[in-house]
Design a protein around this motif. Structure first.
Motif, PDB file in Angstrom:
ATOM      1  N   ALA A  17       0.556  -1.215  -0.319  1.00  0.00           N
ATOM      2  CA  ALA A  17       0.023   0.032  -0.113  1.00  0.00           C
ATOM      3  C   ALA A  17       1.171   1.162  -0.260  1.00  0.00           C
ATOM      4  O   ALA A  17       0.856   1.916  -1.213  1.00  0.00           O
ATOM      5  CB  ALA A  17      -1.322   0.082   1.026  1.00  0.00           C
ATOM      6  N   LEU A  18       1.671   1.455   0.810  1.00  0.00           N
ATOM      7  CA  LEU A  18       3.237   2.352   1.081  1.00  0.00           C
ATOM      8  C   LEU A  18       3.207   2.748  -0.422  1.00  0.00           C
ATOM      9  O   LEU A  18       3.723   3.422  -0.659  1.00  0.00           O
ATOM     10  CB  LEU A  18       4.111   1.984   2.054  1.00  0.00           C
ATOM     11  CG  LEU A  18       3.670   1.809   2.797  1.00  0.00           C
ATOM     12  CD1 LEU A  18       4.128   1.514   4.469  1.00  0.00           C
ATOM     13  CD2 LEU A  18       3.319   3.476   3.642  1.00  0.00           C
ATOM     14  N   GLU A  19       2.910   1.480  -1.128  1.00  0.00           N
ATOM     15  CA  GLU A  19       4.242   1.709  -2.657  1.00  0.00           C
ATOM     16  C   GLU A  19       3.123   3.044  -3.801  1.00  0.00           C
ATOM     17  O   GLU A  19       3.935   3.615  -4.220  1.00  0.00           O
ATOM     18  CB  GLU A  19       4.347  -0.038  -3.373  1.00  0.00           C
ATOM     19  CG  GLU A  19       5.783  -0.355  -2.678  1.00  0.00           C
ATOM     20  CD  GLU A  19       5.831  -2.119  -3.649  1.00  0.00           C
ATOM     21  OE1 GLU A  19       5.545  -2.005  -4.728  1.00  0.00           O
ATOM     22  OE2 GLU A  19       6.020  -2.375  -2.546  1.00  0.00           O
ATOM     23  N   LEU A  20       2.044   2.273  -3.133  1.00  0.00           N
ATOM     24  CA  LEU A  20       0.401   2.876  -4.312  1.00  0.00           C
ATOM     25  C   LEU A  20       1.050   4.371  -3.441  1.00  0.00           C
ATOM     26  O   LEU A  20       0.706   5.441  -4.467  1.00  0.00           O
ATOM     27  CB  LEU A  20      -0.244   2.592  -3.914  1.00  0.00           C
ATOM     28  CG  LEU A  20      -0.441   1.053  -4.010  1.00  0.00           C
ATOM     29  CD1 LEU A  20      -2.556   0.145  -4.125  1.00  0.00           C
ATOM     30  CD2 LEU A  20      -0.451   1.487  -6.048  1.00  0.00           C
ATOM     31  N   LEU A  21       0.594   4.770  -2.000  1.00  0.00           N
ATOM     32  CA  LEU A  21       1.344   5.901  -1.454  1.00  0.00           C
ATOM     33  C   LEU A  21       2.704   7.074  -2.281  1.00  0.00           C
ATOM     34  O   LEU A  21       2.280   7.930  -2.587  1.00  0.00           O
ATOM     35  CB  LEU A  21       1.545   5.881   0.103  1.00  0.00           C
ATOM     36  CG  LEU A  21       1.078   7.523   0.847  1.00  0.00           C
ATOM     37  CD1 LEU A  21       0.649   8.133   0.245  1.00  0.00           C
ATOM     38  CD2 LEU A  21       1.869   7.164   2.232  1.00  0.00           C
ATOM     39  N   ALA A  22       3.845   6.223  -2.156  1.00  0.00           N
ATOM     40  CA  ALA A  22       4.989   6.520  -2.966  1.00  0.00           C
ATOM     41  C   ALA A  22       4.463   6.789  -4.411  1.00  0.00           C
ATOM     42  O   ALA A  22       4.972   8.198  -4.855  1.00  0.00           O
ATOM     43  CB  ALA A  22       6.032   5.389  -3.408  1.00  0.00           C
ATOM     44  N   GLY A  23       3.829   6.841  -5.007  1.00  0.00           N
ATOM     45  CA  GLY A  23       2.639   6.987  -6.428  1.00  0.00           C
ATOM     46  C   GLY A  23       2.030   8.375  -6.669  1.00  0.00           C
ATOM     47  O   GLY A  23       2.472   9.228  -7.896  1.00  0.00           O
ATOM     48  N   LEU A  24       1.661   8.315  -5.431  1.00  0.00           N
ATOM     49  CA  LEU A  24       0.068   9.249  -5.601  1.00  0.00           C
ATOM     50  C   LEU A  24       1.848   9.983  -4.790  1.00  0.00           C
ATOM     51  O   LEU A  24       0.987  11.793  -5.200  1.00  0.00           O
ATOM     52  CB  LEU A  24       0.011   8.960  -4.493  1.00  0.00           C
ATOM     53  CG  LEU A  24      -1.515  10.897  -3.742  1.00  0.00           C
ATOM     54  CD1 LEU A  24      -1.719  10.885  -5.191  1.00  0.00           C
ATOM     55  CD2 LEU A  24      -2.360  10.232  -2.614  1.00  0.00           C
ATOM     56  N   ASN A  25       2.042  10.882  -4.639  1.00  0.00           N
ATOM     57  CA  ASN A  25       2.999  11.538  -3.850  1.00  0.00           C
ATOM     58  C   ASN A  25       4.378  11.972  -4.968  1.00  0.00           C
ATOM     59  O   ASN A  25       4.468  12.840  -5.364  1.00  0.00           O
ATOM     60  CB  ASN A  25       4.317  10.965  -2.540  1.00  0.00           C
ATOM     61  CG  ASN A  25       5.393  11.588  -2.428  1.00  0.00           C
ATOM     62  OD1 ASN A  25       4.831  12.712  -1.631  1.00  0.00           O
ATOM     63  ND2 ASN A  25       6.238  11.622  -2.192  1.00  0.00           N
ATOM     64  N   GLU A  26       4.931  11.147  -6.088  1.00  0.00           N
ATOM     65  CA  GLU A  26       5.576  11.563  -7.130  1.00  0.00           C
ATOM     66  C   GLU A  26       5.127  12.374  -8.053  1.00  0.00           C
ATOM     67  O   GLU A  26       5.257  13.515  -8.168  1.00  0.00           O
ATOM     68  CB  GLU A  26       5.535  10.572  -8.061  1.00  0.00           C
ATOM     69  CG  GLU A  26       7.212  10.491  -8.763  1.00  0.00           C
ATOM     70  CD  GLU A  26       7.035   8.941  -9.163  1.00  0.00           C
ATOM     71  OE1 GLU A  26       7.706   9.066 -10.261  1.00  0.00           O
ATOM     72  OE2 GLU A  26       7.394   8.214  -8.725  1.00  0.00           O
ATOM     73  N   LEU A  27       2.969  12.268  -8.274  1.00  0.00           N
ATOM     74  CA  LEU A  27       2.365  12.875  -8.215  1.00  0.00           C
ATOM     75  C   LEU A  27       1.840  14.711  -7.886  1.00  0.00           C
ATOM     76  O   LEU A  27       2.205  15.251  -8.190  1.00  0.00           O
ATOM     77  CB  LEU A  27       0.897  12.520  -9.109  1.00  0.00           C
ATOM     78  CG  LEU A  27      -0.102  13.082  -9.719  1.00  0.00           C
ATOM     79  CD1 LEU A  27      -0.191  13.579 -10.994  1.00  0.00           C
ATOM     80  CD2 LEU A  27      -1.236  12.550  -9.826  1.00  0.00           C
TER      81      LEU A  27
END
Ligand SMILES: CC(C)(COP(=O)(O)OP(=O)(O)OC[C@H]1O[C@@H](n2cnc3c(N)ncnc32)[C@H](O)[C@@H]1OP(=O)(O)O)[C@@H](O)C(=O)NCCC(=O)NCCS
Length: 160
Positions: A17-27
């Motif tokens: 789930a934190l990997e997905l959060l990292a994708g959001l953070n990148e955006l």
């Protein structure tokens, strides 16, 4: 067409789930004006660990072929400082780019709404960065309307 399952997250899901959060953070990084603390991801890990067991919170994930492809987090809050009414504060909604426009985001929000209904909450609330037009279109499509807008300016530019 792969089968996607939207479900409540377990402790074992937190790393992915934190990997997905990292994708959001990148955006969202380009839109931030306040520099994030270096510890935000370890704080998010602690928050997710708390929410998967806390009755006042929920972490929802979408799973496709054994991998997590979608995320959404909800926590009971009091959104208005003028009111004691509680609502579900929604954050960290993210769908992997390869899996978008297939109804996964809508299904994640439906799961969050089911949780809110179970807690007797009449509303969901969330924040969107103003330049995130795609997200705004998504939220409007689901029935959300903007309620308030945060303005910001640099102090030095306000001193004439
Ligand atoms: C926003 C996001 C979560 C949407 O997820 P998704 O799984 O693609 O959305 P869905 O397929 O469930 O779409 C639900 C509805 O919104 C509409 N929608 C989704 N993305 C849209 C877009 N970019 N522009 C216009 N409409 C959009 C869909 O057409 C659909 O409407 P319909 O059911 O009437 O056809 C995804 O694009 C994403 O992760 N974006 C980056 C992260 C982000 O911005 N998160 C929100 C932070 S506030």
């Amino acid at each position: 067409v792969s089968t996607v399952r939207v479900r409540i997250a377990r402790v074992e899901d937190i790393d992915e789930a934190l990997e997905l959060l990292a994708g959001l953070n990148e955006l969202e990084g380009a839109w931030r004006v306040f520099p994030p603390r270096p510890v935000v991801f370890s704080e998010a890990r602690d928050r997710y660990a708390r929410l998967v067991t806390d009755a006042d919170g929920i972490v929802v994930v979408a799973e496709a072929e054994g991998s997590l492809v979608g995320l959404g987090v909800g926590e009971v809050s009091r959104p208005s400082s003028w009111s004691d009414e509680r609502a579900l504060d929604v954050a960290n909604v993210y769908v992997d780019p390869a899996h978008r426009r297939q109804g996964i985001g809508r299904a994640i929000v439906a799961e969050l709404a089911l949780f809110a209904a179970g807690r007797g909450l009449e509303r969901l609330v969330l924040r969107v960065f103003a330049p995130n037009h795609e997200a705004a279109a998504f939220w409007r499509r689901l029935g959300f309307e903007p309620r308030l807008v945060q303005f910001t300016a640099r102090t030095d530019e306000l001193m004439s």
